[in-house]
Design a protein around this motif. Structure first.
Motif, PDB file in Angstrom:
ATOM      1  N   VAL A 195       1.141  -0.631  -0.293  1.00  0.00           N
ATOM      2  CA  VAL A 195       0.078   0.801  -0.005  1.00  0.00           C
ATOM      3  C   VAL A 195       0.741   1.476   0.224  1.00  0.00           C
ATOM      4  O   VAL A 195       0.921   2.338  -0.583  1.00  0.00           O
ATOM      5  CB  VAL A 195      -1.009   0.658   1.053  1.00  0.00           C
ATOM      6  CG1 VAL A 195      -1.892   1.301   1.270  1.00  0.00           C
ATOM      7  CG2 VAL A 195      -1.475  -1.219   1.245  1.00  0.00           C
ATOM      8  N   ASP A 196       1.781   1.522   0.743  1.00  0.00           N
ATOM      9  CA  ASP A 196       2.103   2.429   1.341  1.00  0.00           C
ATOM     10  C   ASP A 196       3.582   2.807  -0.377  1.00  0.00           C
ATOM     11  O   ASP A 196       4.196   3.799  -0.658  1.00  0.00           O
ATOM     12  CB  ASP A 196       3.158   2.894   2.217  1.00  0.00           C
ATOM     13  CG  ASP A 196       2.208   2.770   3.340  1.00  0.00           C
ATOM     14  OD1 ASP A 196       1.171   2.979   2.937  1.00  0.00           O
ATOM     15  OD2 ASP A 196       2.429   2.205   4.355  1.00  0.00           O
ATOM     16  N   GLU A 197       4.909   1.618  -0.398  1.00  0.00           N
ATOM     17  CA  GLU A 197       5.778   1.501  -1.104  1.00  0.00           C
ATOM     18  C   GLU A 197       5.565   0.750  -2.379  1.00  0.00           C
ATOM     19  O   GLU A 197       5.701   2.464  -3.383  1.00  0.00           O
ATOM     20  CB  GLU A 197       6.849   1.041  -0.310  1.00  0.00           C
ATOM     21  CG  GLU A 197       7.161   1.233   0.908  1.00  0.00           C
ATOM     22  CD  GLU A 197       8.448  -0.365   1.268  1.00  0.00           C
ATOM     23  OE1 GLU A 197       8.873  -0.836   1.019  1.00  0.00           O
ATOM     24  OE2 GLU A 197       9.065   0.345   2.342  1.00  0.00           O
ATOM     25  N   LYS A 198       5.440   0.155  -2.565  1.00  0.00           N
ATOM     26  CA  LYS A 198       4.569   0.235  -3.850  1.00  0.00           C
ATOM     27  C   LYS A 198       3.382   0.080  -4.782  1.00  0.00           C
ATOM     28  O   LYS A 198       3.712   0.547  -5.641  1.00  0.00           O
ATOM     29  CB  LYS A 198       4.753  -1.756  -3.942  1.00  0.00           C
ATOM     30  CG  LYS A 198       6.218  -1.808  -4.428  1.00  0.00           C
ATOM     31  CD  LYS A 198       6.201  -3.623  -4.371  1.00  0.00           C
ATOM     32  CE  LYS A 198       7.336  -4.450  -4.690  1.00  0.00           C
ATOM     33  NZ  LYS A 198       7.584  -5.602  -5.333  1.00  0.00           N
ATOM     34  N   LYS A 199       2.664   1.229  -3.635  1.00  0.00           N
ATOM     35  CA  LYS A 199       1.033   1.441  -4.208  1.00  0.00           C
ATOM     36  C   LYS A 199       0.511   0.101  -5.715  1.00  0.00           C
ATOM     37  O   LYS A 199      -0.324   0.745  -6.293  1.00  0.00           O
ATOM     38  CB  LYS A 199       1.322   2.526  -4.559  1.00  0.00           C
ATOM     39  CG  LYS A 199       2.112   3.733  -3.910  1.00  0.00           C
ATOM     40  CD  LYS A 199       2.188   5.215  -4.383  1.00  0.00           C
ATOM     41  CE  LYS A 199       2.195   6.083  -2.585  1.00  0.00           C
ATOM     42  NZ  LYS A 199       3.010   5.960  -2.160  1.00  0.00           N
ATOM     43  N   THR A 200       0.382  -0.943  -4.934  1.00  0.00           N
ATOM     44  CA  THR A 200       0.080  -1.542  -5.492  1.00  0.00           C
ATOM     45  C   THR A 200      -1.398  -2.302  -5.561  1.00  0.00           C
ATOM     46  O   THR A 200      -1.861  -2.615  -6.120  1.00  0.00           O
ATOM     47  CB  THR A 200       0.463  -3.046  -5.649  1.00  0.00           C
ATOM     48  OG1 THR A 200       1.559  -3.413  -4.944  1.00  0.00           O
ATOM     49  CG2 THR A 200       2.173  -2.658  -7.448  1.00  0.00           C
ATOM     50  N   ALA A 201      -1.639  -2.414  -4.065  1.00  0.00           N
ATOM     51  CA  ALA A 201      -2.769  -2.284  -3.333  1.00  0.00           C
ATOM     52  C   ALA A 201      -3.611  -0.899  -3.205  1.00  0.00           C
ATOM     53  O   ALA A 201      -2.715  -0.221  -2.266  1.00  0.00           O
ATOM     54  CB  ALA A 201      -2.547  -3.721  -2.729  1.00  0.00           C
ATOM     55  N   LEU A 202      -4.721  -1.730  -2.946  1.00  0.00           N
ATOM     56  CA  LEU A 202      -5.517  -0.472  -1.993  1.00  0.00           C
ATOM     57  C   LEU A 202      -6.032  -0.926  -0.301  1.00  0.00           C
ATOM     58  O   LEU A 202      -6.426  -0.315  -0.008  1.00  0.00           O
ATOM     59  CB  LEU A 202      -6.516  -0.181  -3.156  1.00  0.00           C
ATOM     60  CG  LEU A 202      -7.367   0.728  -3.657  1.00  0.00           C
ATOM     61  CD1 LEU A 202      -8.110   0.544  -4.393  1.00  0.00           C
ATOM     62  CD2 LEU A 202      -6.902   2.067  -3.966  1.00  0.00           C
ATOM     63  N   GLN A 203      -6.105  -2.181  -0.504  1.00  0.00           N
ATOM     64  CA  GLN A 203      -6.334  -2.974   0.370  1.00  0.00           C
ATOM     65  C   GLN A 203      -5.461  -4.095   0.871  1.00  0.00           C
ATOM     66  O   GLN A 203      -5.897  -5.185  -0.239  1.00  0.00           O
ATOM     67  CB  GLN A 203      -7.972  -2.967   0.879  1.00  0.00           C
ATOM     68  CG  GLN A 203      -8.446  -3.798   2.369  1.00  0.00           C
ATOM     69  CD  GLN A 203      -9.298  -3.595   2.491  1.00  0.00           C
ATOM     70  OE1 GLN A 203     -10.148  -2.860   1.386  1.00  0.00           O
ATOM     71  NE2 GLN A 203     -10.018  -4.289   3.795  1.00  0.00           N
ATOM     72  N   VAL A 204      -4.872  -4.508   1.763  1.00  0.00           N
ATOM     73  CA  VAL A 204      -4.261  -6.066   1.918  1.00  0.00           C
ATOM     74  C   VAL A 204      -4.971  -6.346   3.041  1.00  0.00           C
ATOM     75  O   VAL A 204      -4.790  -5.782   4.109  1.00  0.00           O
ATOM     76  CB  VAL A 204      -3.422  -5.841   1.038  1.00  0.00           C
ATOM     77  CG1 VAL A 204      -2.082  -5.281   2.277  1.00  0.00           C
ATOM     78  CG2 VAL A 204      -2.588  -7.374   1.440  1.00  0.00           C
ATOM     79  N   SER A 205      -4.773  -7.884   3.541  1.00  0.00           N
ATOM     80  CA  SER A 205      -5.189  -8.243   5.054  1.00  0.00           C
ATOM     81  C   SER A 205      -4.665  -9.430   4.984  1.00  0.00           C
ATOM     82  O   SER A 205      -4.602 -10.044   3.893  1.00  0.00           O
ATOM     83  CB  SER A 205      -6.701  -7.775   5.118  1.00  0.00           C
ATOM     84  OG  SER A 205      -6.428  -8.108   6.637  1.00  0.00           O
TER      85      SER A 205
END
Length: 437
Positions: free
Chosen positions: A303-313
């Motif tokens: 989410v923060d570094e690669k910005k590939t995901a809006l949400q991950v859990s």
């Protein structure tokens, strides 16, 4: 009155937070088999009255699913001594709150009252157990209520069908393969006699725990419990079915199309041990490392570094017989779902290969200690946790007081080894959850 009651609840939470390391309780059985747990806490004039029945969707006939959840609703219909629709009115008019919930393994009913209404709470729960109103009118009413609930919570809710699709694969051959809300067709087809038979079998005192927590006098409460529950007849002993599932030996891939979503998602789920296993606590720790907060590994990376995901859990859904360890991600900037899964897998492999850092480990232990305290700050949460100890840990109610020590005894090596044992690609279900065009 309601304002003062809310203040009392808040004070109770604050006071308990500083003393919750060891929960004192007493317990005993009535002659009819009802197990009773009492916890006294006089820091606020609040009392929680709860009954947990050891019945959930796991106990249903495959051709009559949804019965346990149906009774969660039906047992609010009233009783021989209470008009239909009066249950909740009685609670609210006396300054209380009430609710119920059903899982695959148990059904939990409760009221939270000002402590001077303890007797009322006991009367209400005894009426539910002894004199419930089970008739065609109530069945028809609740059938429509549950259909609307299913539409809201599953059919029309974004991503609402992920669990039923994952569990159908992960627990094939086990009642966990269907969801507690069950089949509407099964409920429509059921006769009144079937509902009555289900109640008589499972909602008996010898299949239940009555837990009372809060501002109470122990001896007086025992007298009230006897007054309202001694007359409830003992039910026929229940023999729980056992289910031994074949291991998942290769990756299962499925796709779901949902008209309620615009953003796709990808899920990966692994069958893991149930709540009696020490490993389930380790898996909860693994979840915290991967996705427990904004500074967790998956959130930081994707989410923060690669910005590939809006949400991950990542989370561990623990049940009595088995559990499901589930990871999920939603893409940012049209990132392919397979790339999201690859990035999650890379962090899992990292856990399986290297020990977490000492700072991560210390943070993890602090998180679990805070979580333990928070889970017992409210009287109703404490009552539920005491009930869970008795129901799901071989009548070992004190399991509640052992959880924190168990969590603290888990090592970094154990976290690595458990991740390696259960989070394998060849024993999981991958679900692509896509918008329906």
């Amino acid at each position: 009155m309601k304002y003062n009651f809310l203040i009392a609840l808040s004070l109770s939470a604050l006071c308990l937070r500083s003393t919750a390391q060891q929960v004192k309780f007493s317990e005993y059985d009535l002659d009819n088999g009802l197990h009773v747990i009492l916890h006294q806490d006089k820091t606020a004039p609040v009392v929680a009255v709860s009954v947990m029945y050891h019945v959930g969707s796991k106990d249903e006939d495959p051709g009559r699913t949804g019965f346990a959840h149906f009774f969660e609703h039906l047992l609010f219909e009233g009783s021989e001594n209470m008009k239909r629709g009066e249950f909740m009115k009685i609670v609210s008019s006396n300054g209380g709150q009430n609710n119920a919930n059903t899982t695959q393994d148990r059904t939990f009913y409760y009221e939270v009252f000002p402590s001077n209404q303890l007797e009322l709470g006991l009367w209400l729960e005894s009426e539910r157990m002894l004199h419930p109103k089970i008739d065609n009118a109530g069945v028809k009413t609740q059938n429509e209520v549950i259909k609307e609930e299913k539409r809201m919570r599953i059919d029309n809710k974004p991503y609402g069908k992920f669990a039923e699709n994952i569990f159908a694969h992960l627990f094939e051959g086990h009642p966990y393969s269907w969801q507690p809300i069950g089949s509407m067709a099964h409920l429509d087809a059921a006769r009144l006699e079937e509902f009555i038979a289900f109640f008589k079998k499972y909602y008996a005192p010898n299949n239940a725990v009555l837990t009372i927590a809060g501002d109470l006098d122990i001896e007086k409460t025992k007298g009230l419990v006897a007054k309202y529950f001694n007359e409830v007849p003992k039910g026929i002993p229940i023999v729980k079915g056992t289910f031994e599932l074949k291991p998942v030996t290769k990756q299962i891939v499925d796709t779901v199309y949902d008209a309620n979503i615009q953003i796709p998602a990808i899920f990966a789920a692994y069958r893991v041990p149930g709540m009696k296993s020490r490993d389930h606590k380790v898996l909860e720790m693994i979840s915290s490392v991967l996705s427990g907060g904004g500074s967790s590994r998956l959130s930081t990376k994707m989410v923060d570094e690669k910005k590939t995901a809006l949400q991950v859990s990542a989370f561990n859904y623990t049940l009595e017989d088995y559990g499901a360890y589930i990871t999920l991600a939603m893409p940012n900037n049209n990132t392919p779902l397979d790339q999201l899964l690859t990035e999650i897998d890379a962090e899992v492999v990292r856990l399986q290969t290297d020990l977490i850092t000492e700072s991560e480990f210390k943070k993890l232990q602090n998180q679990f200690e805070n979580g333990y305290v928070s889970a017992n700050t409210k009287m109703i949460g404490l009552a539920e946790n005491l009930s869970n100890g008795y129901i799901f840990h071989d009548k070992h109610t004190n399991n509640l007081n052992e959880q924190l020590a168990e969590a603290k005894s888990i090592s970094r090596e154990e976290i690595r080894d458990v991740a390696k044992k259960y989070l394998r690609k060849d024993q999981r279900v991958v679900l692509y959850y896509l918008p329906k065009k």
